[in-house]
Design an enzyme around this catalytic site. Sequence first.
Site, PDB file in Angstrom:
ATOM      1  N   ARG A  79      -7.443  -4.077  -4.043  1.00 55.15           N
ATOM      2  CA  ARG A  79      -6.281  -3.222  -3.945  1.00 55.15           C
ATOM      3  C   ARG A  79      -5.349  -3.696  -3.204  1.00 55.15           C
ATOM      4  NH1 ARG A  79      -6.377   1.991  -6.506  1.00 55.15           N
ATOM      5  NH2 ARG A  79      -8.002   2.741  -7.334  1.00 55.15           N
ATOM      6  N   HIS A 114      -4.627   5.434 -13.612  1.00 58.19           N
ATOM      7  CA  HIS A 114      -3.231   6.026 -13.965  1.00 58.19           C
ATOM      8  C   HIS A 114      -2.786   5.534 -15.156  1.00 58.19           C
ATOM      9  CE1 HIS A 114      -3.472   7.750  -9.827  1.00 58.19           C
ATOM     10  NE2 HIS A 114      -2.437   8.450 -10.167  1.00 58.19           N
ATOM     11  N   ARG A 161       2.721   2.702  -9.135  1.00 52.93           N
ATOM     12  CA  ARG A 161       1.408   2.080  -8.668  1.00 52.93           C
ATOM     13  C   ARG A 161       1.544   0.850  -7.826  1.00 52.93           C
ATOM     14  NH1 ARG A 161      -1.413   5.718  -7.682  1.00 52.93           N
ATOM     15  NH2 ARG A 161      -3.347   4.803  -7.940  1.00 52.93           N
ATOM     16  N   HIS A 167      -2.174  -0.816  -6.846  1.00 54.68           N
ATOM     17  CA  HIS A 167      -2.520  -1.944  -7.731  1.00 54.68           C
ATOM     18  C   HIS A 167      -1.621  -3.137  -7.656  1.00 54.68           C
ATOM     19  CE1 HIS A 167      -5.482   0.534  -9.740  1.00 54.68           C
ATOM     20  NE2 HIS A 167      -4.912   1.636  -9.932  1.00 54.68           N
TER      21      HIS A 167
END
EC number: 3.1.3.9
Length: 246
Positions: A79, A114, A161, A167
């Site tokens: 991440r 998501h 995100r 992400h």
Amino acid sequence: MESTLGAGIAMAEALQNQLPWLENVWLWVTFLGDPKSLFLFYFPAAYYASRRVGIAVLWISLITEWLNLVFKWLLFGDRPFWWVHESGYYSQAPAQVHQFPASCETGPGSPSGHCMITGAALWPIMTAISSQVATRAHSRWVRVIPSLAYCTFLLAVGLSRVFLLAHFPHQVLAGLITGAALGWLMAPRVPMERELSFYGLTSLALLLGASLIYWTLFTLGLDLSWSISLASKWCERPEWVHLDSG
């Protein structure tokens, strides 16, 4: 690969620093795109409007959530909020990015939950609305509005995100493509006329299956808690760390 990840950080840097006035918009979008919102908002609303659509949303959410978890175990994926520190890529010139309370999720990053879970679960809602619009509207442009709204919302979720450092863009893209494909494949095959016990047994089977996969990978020597330690290490505030894999 580092150049790809670096390009993702540059994109996050641009979103944070070039468009700071959109910060609250991105935070709201990532909240609306959270898989938990499927169970809190989208499923009840869909079920109220149409039992068939509601069951489809719930079924696809459960299956896709399970698949996303397994994909993350197998694909790993850093991440951005920890990679930007851990990699040493920015040791000479630190990236001008910052975290948010929603940044510090502990699961691996590939693919974006998501985008994948929400994209799949919203598919039957989009197709149901498209069908209703198609029977009432004569304009081709009006008929494509539900599809455009679906794509626009998911694109916004993906950008949110990246903005949050949750992400990288390629993880978002993988989630978008996988989610839309799963929605398209599963929506026509949702088991509608089943007893409640069927759904309970399916949930139990998914739980046992995930446990079996976890312990198999653990036995093979894979450390599936690696992302938790990195999240705890690099999150700016301990209270922001939350056990989530979105």
